[in-house]
Each structure stands twice: as structure tokens, then as C-alpha cells.
Write an enzyme that holds these catalytic residues in place. Structure first.
Site, mmCIF file in Angstrom:
data_model
loop_
_atom_site.group_PDB
_atom_site.id
_atom_site.type_symbol
_atom_site.label_atom_id
_atom_site.label_comp_id
_atom_site.label_asym_id
_atom_site.label_seq_id
_atom_site.Cartn_x
_atom_site.Cartn_y
_atom_site.Cartn_z
ATOM 1 N N CYS A 53 -7.979 1.772 0.009
ATOM 2 C CA CYS A 53 -7.540 1.309 1.325
ATOM 3 C C CYS A 53 -7.749 -0.194 1.419
ATOM 4 O O CYS A 53 -8.857 -0.682 1.230
ATOM 5 C CB CYS A 53 -8.318 2.034 2.419
ATOM 6 S SG CYS A 53 -7.975 1.351 4.038
ATOM 7 N N CYS A 89 0.860 -1.185 0.000
ATOM 8 C CA CYS A 89 0.000 0.000 0.000
ATOM 9 C C CYS A 89 0.892 1.229 0.000
ATOM 10 O O CYS A 89 1.732 1.381 0.898
ATOM 11 C CB CYS A 89 -0.908 0.002 1.221
ATOM 12 S SG CYS A 89 -1.858 1.530 1.359
ATOM 13 N N ASP A 114 -17.472 -5.580 28.623
ATOM 14 C CA ASP A 114 -16.776 -5.263 27.367
ATOM 15 C C ASP A 114 -16.541 -3.751 27.314
ATOM 16 O O ASP A 114 -17.140 -3.040 26.500
ATOM 17 C CB ASP A 114 -17.633 -5.736 26.180
ATOM 18 C CG ASP A 114 -16.936 -5.548 24.836
ATOM 19 O OD1 ASP A 114 -15.756 -5.134 24.813
ATOM 20 O OD2 ASP A 114 -17.579 -5.805 23.803
ATOM 21 N N CYS A 116 -2.344 1.089 9.212
ATOM 22 C CA CYS A 116 -1.756 -0.255 9.168
ATOM 23 C C CYS A 116 -0.331 -0.211 9.714
ATOM 24 O O CYS A 116 0.632 -0.311 8.953
ATOM 25 C CB CYS A 116 -1.736 -0.780 7.738
ATOM 26 S SG CYS A 116 -3.367 -1.134 7.092
ATOM 27 N N CYS A 148 0.020 7.015 6.577
ATOM 28 C CA CYS A 148 -1.367 6.813 7.008
ATOM 29 C C CYS A 148 -1.408 6.419 8.473
ATOM 30 O O CYS A 148 -2.184 6.950 9.254
ATOM 31 C CB CYS A 148 -2.029 5.750 6.138
ATOM 32 S SG CYS A 148 -3.512 5.038 6.858
ATOM 33 N N TYR A 168 -21.718 -2.776 29.398
ATOM 34 C CA TYR A 168 -21.168 -2.138 28.191
ATOM 35 C C TYR A 168 -21.662 -2.924 26.966
ATOM 36 O O TYR A 168 -20.868 -3.375 26.142
ATOM 37 C CB TYR A 168 -19.632 -2.117 28.193
ATOM 38 C CG TYR A 168 -18.991 -1.603 29.459
ATOM 39 C CD1 TYR A 168 -18.692 -0.256 29.591
ATOM 40 C CD2 TYR A 168 -18.676 -2.468 30.506
ATOM 41 C CE1 TYR A 168 -18.081 0.221 30.745
ATOM 42 C CE2 TYR A 168 -18.069 -1.993 31.660
ATOM 43 C CZ TYR A 168 -17.771 -0.655 31.779
ATOM 44 O OH TYR A 168 -17.163 -0.194 32.915
ATOM 45 N N GLN A 178 -19.283 -3.870 15.837
ATOM 46 C CA GLN A 178 -17.937 -4.421 15.654
ATOM 47 C C GLN A 178 -17.556 -4.316 14.180
ATOM 48 O O GLN A 178 -18.326 -4.729 13.319
ATOM 49 C CB GLN A 178 -17.930 -5.892 16.086
ATOM 50 C CG GLN A 178 -18.307 -6.115 17.531
ATOM 51 C CD GLN A 178 -17.170 -5.810 18.480
ATOM 52 O OE1 GLN A 178 -16.049 -5.530 18.054
ATOM 53 N NE2 GLN A 178 -17.451 -5.841 19.768
ATOM 54 N N GLU A 225 -25.829 -0.088 28.955
ATOM 55 C CA GLU A 225 -25.029 0.651 27.973
ATOM 56 C C GLU A 225 -25.363 2.130 28.103
ATOM 57 O O GLU A 225 -26.492 2.489 28.415
ATOM 58 C CB GLU A 225 -25.372 0.088 26.577
ATOM 59 C CG GLU A 225 -25.139 0.983 25.396
ATOM 60 C CD GLU A 225 -23.679 1.289 25.133
ATOM 61 O OE1 GLU A 225 -22.835 0.366 25.190
ATOM 62 O OE2 GLU A 225 -23.379 2.463 24.878
ATOM 63 N N CYS A 276 -10.415 -4.341 24.382
ATOM 64 C CA CYS A 276 -9.657 -3.927 23.204
ATOM 65 C C CYS A 276 -8.356 -3.266 23.623
ATOM 66 O O CYS A 276 -7.656 -2.682 22.808
ATOM 67 C CB CYS A 276 -10.492 -2.983 22.334
ATOM 68 S SG CYS A 276 -11.136 -1.577 23.240
HETATM 69 N N1 SAH Z 1 -20.389 -5.234 23.732
HETATM 70 C C1 SAH Z 1 -20.674 -4.414 22.604
HETATM 71 C C2 SAH Z 1 -20.024 -3.034 22.646
HETATM 72 C C3 SAH Z 1 -18.624 -2.942 23.152
HETATM 73 S S1 SAH Z 1 -17.814 -1.390 22.904
HETATM 74 C C4 SAH Z 1 -20.352 -5.140 21.310
HETATM 75 O O1 SAH Z 1 -19.751 -6.206 21.325
HETATM 76 O O2 SAH Z 1 -20.711 -4.650 20.245
HETATM 77 C C5 SAH Z 1 -17.967 -0.622 24.460
HETATM 78 C C6 SAH Z 1 -19.319 -0.028 24.725
HETATM 79 O O3 SAH Z 1 -19.288 0.583 26.010
HETATM 80 C C7 SAH Z 1 -19.752 1.047 23.743
HETATM 81 O O4 SAH Z 1 -21.017 0.702 23.222
HETATM 82 C C8 SAH Z 1 -19.839 2.318 24.613
HETATM 83 O O5 SAH Z 1 -20.880 3.173 24.218
HETATM 84 C C9 SAH Z 1 -20.103 1.741 25.972
HETATM 85 N N2 SAH Z 1 -19.715 2.572 27.121
HETATM 86 C C10 SAH Z 1 -18.690 3.433 27.222
HETATM 87 N N3 SAH Z 1 -18.621 3.949 28.443
HETATM 88 C C11 SAH Z 1 -19.636 3.419 29.162
HETATM 89 C C12 SAH Z 1 -20.082 3.557 30.511
HETATM 90 N N4 SAH Z 1 -19.466 4.366 31.364
HETATM 91 N N5 SAH Z 1 -21.159 2.850 30.891
HETATM 92 C C13 SAH Z 1 -21.793 2.022 30.043
HETATM 93 N N6 SAH Z 1 -21.411 1.834 28.754
HETATM 94 C C14 SAH Z 1 -20.343 2.527 28.315
#
Ligand code: SAH
Length: 463
Positions: A160, A73, A385, A82, A79, A313, A284, A334, A412
Site C-alpha cells: 500500500c 497502484c 476539533d 486512494c 480499494c 475534543y 493524527q 475529551e 476533518c
Molecule cells: N484534537 C485531537 C483529537 C481530534 S479527533 C488531536 O489533534 O489529536 C476528535 C476527538 O474527539 C477524538 O479524540 C474523539 O474521541 C473525540 N470526541 C468524539 N466525540 C466527542 C464528544 N462528544 N465529546 C468529547 N470528545 C469527543
């Protein structure tokens, strides 16, 4: 002796750091050099010495590592997306596995076996979401690209490699139409111009495509001609939207969205969960990678028909909903209201039985968990998450108070996952499994799923 700016030193690259740079050592000091591979012998030019570590660039690559592959690329260096495109995929996977193990060792103080990383089913063109800034090429014509480091200048990048070819083609076709109708790209410096971003999503399983034009104003001249031309060329397009963002900001989307064509959303499935996606939905980006991640999460959660599952989350609810058939009750929390609305409608589309056993709350995870704990809720399994910064202590301590049998922590960011794992380990949760999953090939990012068990009520798992 501190290193001087522009000093040239010989260096052997020993590993890859969590920011994607190669790392070597000079008199005990860690030197970070972007675009290098473990095994590279090079002369490095020092850019900045920060005391115990320093940053540099390649002055001369003396002996390239066997892990290197030719860059495919032209934008790869500047960029920055990557960061690992110069590594062969096996070496990238080794590096990511080591980043995770290193975080647990150094930050978590946990000397634990890390499972071999799961490769992504697709290494290139895996993203289902694209956000291209619109700029001008050297002839002044509208083009897609990316911002050159710390600047407002857009470097053209018509193909890309992380994006499906059709999404690049749609964006290029749109730029051609903007040029044809004399529509001006937005200029971040002057604040003038109309077209800010081209935002595209494609459902991996459905193939449906959403086109969203992010503009500074709510009216797109020639929108009918543009829509017609686009649909003629790309019949896969399901909906076309106009998002209005008049602010001087680097946030991509504005508050208001108008539908120019179609229903205003696309549909897809994730691990069998039906999802409806608009521009604002968190989703995702690597669908097949996410399905693999969710399978690991489900295997670790292993819910039984009597279990209450709490999904903190939860985004649009997909992790919890993908396990809803196996448990008695599901609660999702969430912070984004639109995501919670999506979670509810995803549950409804799964049928009356799933909808009846699922509840979703829009709240801060820590506050909701504290309240649920105070109400005496005792989930059997909690899935967490969190975003990159990890969980705050309010969340973790409420989770511990609810005393679930198992915790499944999806992250992540290995650094905050390791920090939170260490905290939970002190509070009686044994870290049983650490599974890195490559959701973002060619980039520096790596996902990790952890299984933790309540050591008061469960025996350790066999290795
Ligand atoms: N589990 C989901 C999203 C994960 S990403 C999936 O697999 O698709 C993390 C998520 O946490 C996001 O949607 C974000 O909006 C949320 N988030 C961020 N801060 C937060 C908080 N303080 N309380 C609740 N959710 C939150």
C-alpha cells in the site's frame, strides 16, 4: 426525462465532489462518476438515478483530462482508499480547495476567501498507522489486503503506497510466518480462524514501531518463534502486542491487549509534545501534516501569557499542549478515558510547569462546556476539533456563552465545519480565516482550520 439504468450519456467532468467522485452535468442534473478527473470527456453508464443527481461509471474515456497521471497502484480502483490517485497532486490540491470553498458557500452560505491549501509535506507513505485485514491469497496463503466493496472478501495488497515501506514489509513477513506455522486468517463469513488484523504504528520522529496482532483468541501458538523471527528481521520494532477481539463485528480492536514483547507502547513527539502510543490511542495519522496543521492552529490561536485556553475534543491533548508554553492555563476535554490518561501523562512528561497549568477532563464536550460555562469559566481562546459530524448545538451555545476572544475550529469535514461556522457567525463570531490543509494526500479527505473572532470585542483582521 429521468435517466435509465445502463443508459449511456456523454459527459464532461467539471469538478470533484466531497466523496472523491468526478462530477458532470446532464440536463442540469449532477452526475457522479468515481475515478474521473476535471476535464475528462467520457461516455458514462448510469448506475442509479436519484432524481436531482445520479451515479454512473466510466463506459469509455473519450478524451482524458490533462490532470490525469498513470495509476501506480494495482489496487487503486477497487480499494477505494486512494480515491484521487489518478490525479496529479496539483490538481488534487485544487480540487480539495474547491471542495472546502464550495461547502462554505453552499452549506454555510458564507462567501469568504479560502486560503490556498497547504500541501502535505509527504504525498505518499505518510501514514504512521496501518490496519491490514488478514485474508488468503489465490493460493490460500495468508496475505494482507483490503475488503472488496461491501463484501467479506479480501483483495491482496502487499504494498500500500500510503504506508511506509517497512510497515508493509513487516505485515508481509508476518503473513509468511502465519503460513509457516499453519495459523489461520479469520474468516468474517464463518467466524472461524485466528488472525483478524495486523495493526502497526511507527513514530515518525522516533522511528519506534509497534506491532499489534488482533486475534480472535488470547493465545497465539508459536508466539515466541514469531516474535524472535520478527525482531531479528526488523530491529526497529519496539513492542509487540496481542489484542483479543472474539466478537463478530467489524470493529477492529477488542478490549483486551497483552504484551508479547517490549514496553507495550511506542514513544514519539508531535510539535514537540512527547506522546506515548498504544493501540487504542487516537493519534493524527500524518505526523508531518499534523505538525503543519497545529502550527496554523497555534498561529490563529495566538495565545498570550495571561490566557486561559480551552481545548475541546482534545484527544491526547496534543493541540493544546503544543501551545501550553504560551498561555497561562490549559483545560482539555475529551470523551475517551484512555485518551485523557494519555493527555495527563503527556503533560507530565513536558515537565512540572506545564503539568501544573494543565487540566484534562473526560466528558462529552457539550456537557463539559455547558458546565464550565455555568461555573462562569471564561476562556480567552477555545480550540474545537470535533469528529466528522461536527459540534452539537449544546457545545456551540456553551462556547458562545463563555464568550472567548477567539475560536480555532479544526475540522476533518468541510460540510459540518461550514454548518457550524454559519451558526457561530449568527451568534456574533466572525469567520476571519479558512485554511484547508491536506493531511490525507491521494484520498478524498481534507482538513480545514478556521479562525473566528468575537465581533463584540475584536476588530476584523486585515486580509
Ligand atoms: N484534537 C485531537 C483529537 C481530534 S479527533 C488531536 O489533534 O489529536 C476528535 C476527538 O474527539 C477524538 O479524540 C474523539 O474521541 C473525540 N470526541 C468524539 N466525540 C466527542 C464528544 N462528544 N465529546 C468529547 N470528545 C469527543
Amino acid at each position: 426525462m429521468p435517466l435509465k439504468k445502463n443508459q449511456i450519456i456523454p459527459l464532461t467532468i467539471e469538478g470533484i465532489s466531497s466523496d472523491g467522485s468526478g462530477v458532470g452535468r446532464w440536463e442540469g442534473e449532477a452526475i457522479f462518476i468515481p475515478g474521473t478527473a476535471p476535464g475528462d470527456l467520457l461516455d458514462a453508464r448510469i448506475v442509479k438515478d436519484c432524481g436531482r443527481y445520479a451515479f454512473g461509471i466510466i463506459e469509455k474515456l473519450v478524451t482524458p483530462s490533462a490532470d490525469r497521471i498513470p495509476l501506480d497502484c494495482p489496487a487503486a480502483g477497487p480499494c477505494g482508499g486512494c480515491a484521487l490517485r489518478h490525479l496529479d497532486y496539483a490538481a488534487e490540491l485544487r480540487a480539495k480547495e474547491e471542495i472546502v470553498a464550495d461547502a462554505f458557500r453552499r452549506i454555510g452560505g458564507l462567501e469568504l476567501p479560502v486560503h490556498p491549501i497547504l500541501p502535505s509535506p509527504e504525498v505518499d507513505r505518510y501514514r504512521n498507522k496501518v490496519q491490514f485485514p488478514v485474508g488468503r491469497d489465490k493460493n490460500g496463503a495468508p496475505c494482507i489486503g483490503f475488503y472488496a466493496g461491501r463484501s467479506h472478501r479480501i483483495i491482496p495488497c502487499p504494498d500500500c503506497k500510503l504506508q511506509p515501506t517497512i510497515l508493509n514489509e513487516i505485515a508481509n513477513a508476518l503473513c509468511g510466518l502465519f503460513g509457516q506455522y499453519g495459523l489461520a486468517p479469520y474468516d468474517e463469513e464463518t467466524g472461524k480462524g485466528l488472525l483478524r488484523h495486523i495493526f502497526l504504528r511507527q513514530g515518525k520522529h522516533s522511528g519506534q514501531i509497534m506491532v499489534c496482532l488482533v486475534c480472535t483468541r488470547g493465545r497465539l501458538p508459536h508466539s515466541e518463534e514469531i516474535t524472535r523471527a520478527l525482531l531479528e528481521k526488523f530491529p526497529e520494532i519496539t513492542t509487540i502486542l496481542l489484542n483479543v477481539n472474539p466478537q463478530k463485528t467489524n470493529v477492529i480492536l477488542g478490549q483486551e491487549t497483552k504484551t508479547l514483547y517490549g514496553p507495550g507502547y511506542i514513544q514519539d513527539t508531535l510539535c514537540g509534545v512527547p506522546v506515548q502510543l498504544g493501540p487504542l490511542s487516537f493519534y493524527q495519522v500524518n505526523t508531518l501534516g499534523a505538525e503543519q496543521l497545529y502550527q496554523v492552529a497555534a498561529e490563529y490561536a495566538a495565545p498570550s501569557p495571561e490566557d486561559l485556553l480551552l481545548d475541546l475534543y482534545c484527544g491526547m491533548g496534543t493541540i493544546g499542549l503544543s501551545m501550553a508554553h504560551q498561555c497561562k492555563e490549559l483545560i482539555g476535554v475529551e470523551i475517551i478515558p484512555e485518551a485523557i490518561e494519555s493527555a495527563k501523562s503527556n503533560a507530565a512528561r513536558m515537565g512540572a510547569e506545564i503539568a501544573a497549568k494543565s487540566r484534562f477532563f473526560c466528558a462529552d464536550a457539550g456537557q463539559a462546556a455547558t458546565q464550565l460555562a455555568a461555573e462562569g469559566l471564561t476562556p480567552d481562546i477555545i480550540v474545537l476539533d470535533p469528529p466528522r459530524k461536527g459540534c452539537d448545538e449544546a457545545t456551540l451555545s456553551a462556547v458562545v456563552r463563555m464568550a472567548p476572544r477567539r475560536l480555532v475550529y479544526v475540522s476533518c469535514n468541510p460540510a459540518t465545519a461550514a454548518r457550524d461556522a454559519a451558526w457561530l457567525a449568527k451568534e456574533g463570531y466572525r469567520v476571519e480565516r479558512i485554511q484547508p490543509v491536506d493531511m490525507f494526500p491521494r484520498t478524498k479527505h481534507v482538513e480545514t482550520v478556521m479562525l473566528l473572532s468575537n465581533s463584540l470585542i475584536t476588530a476584523p483582521l486585515k486580509k
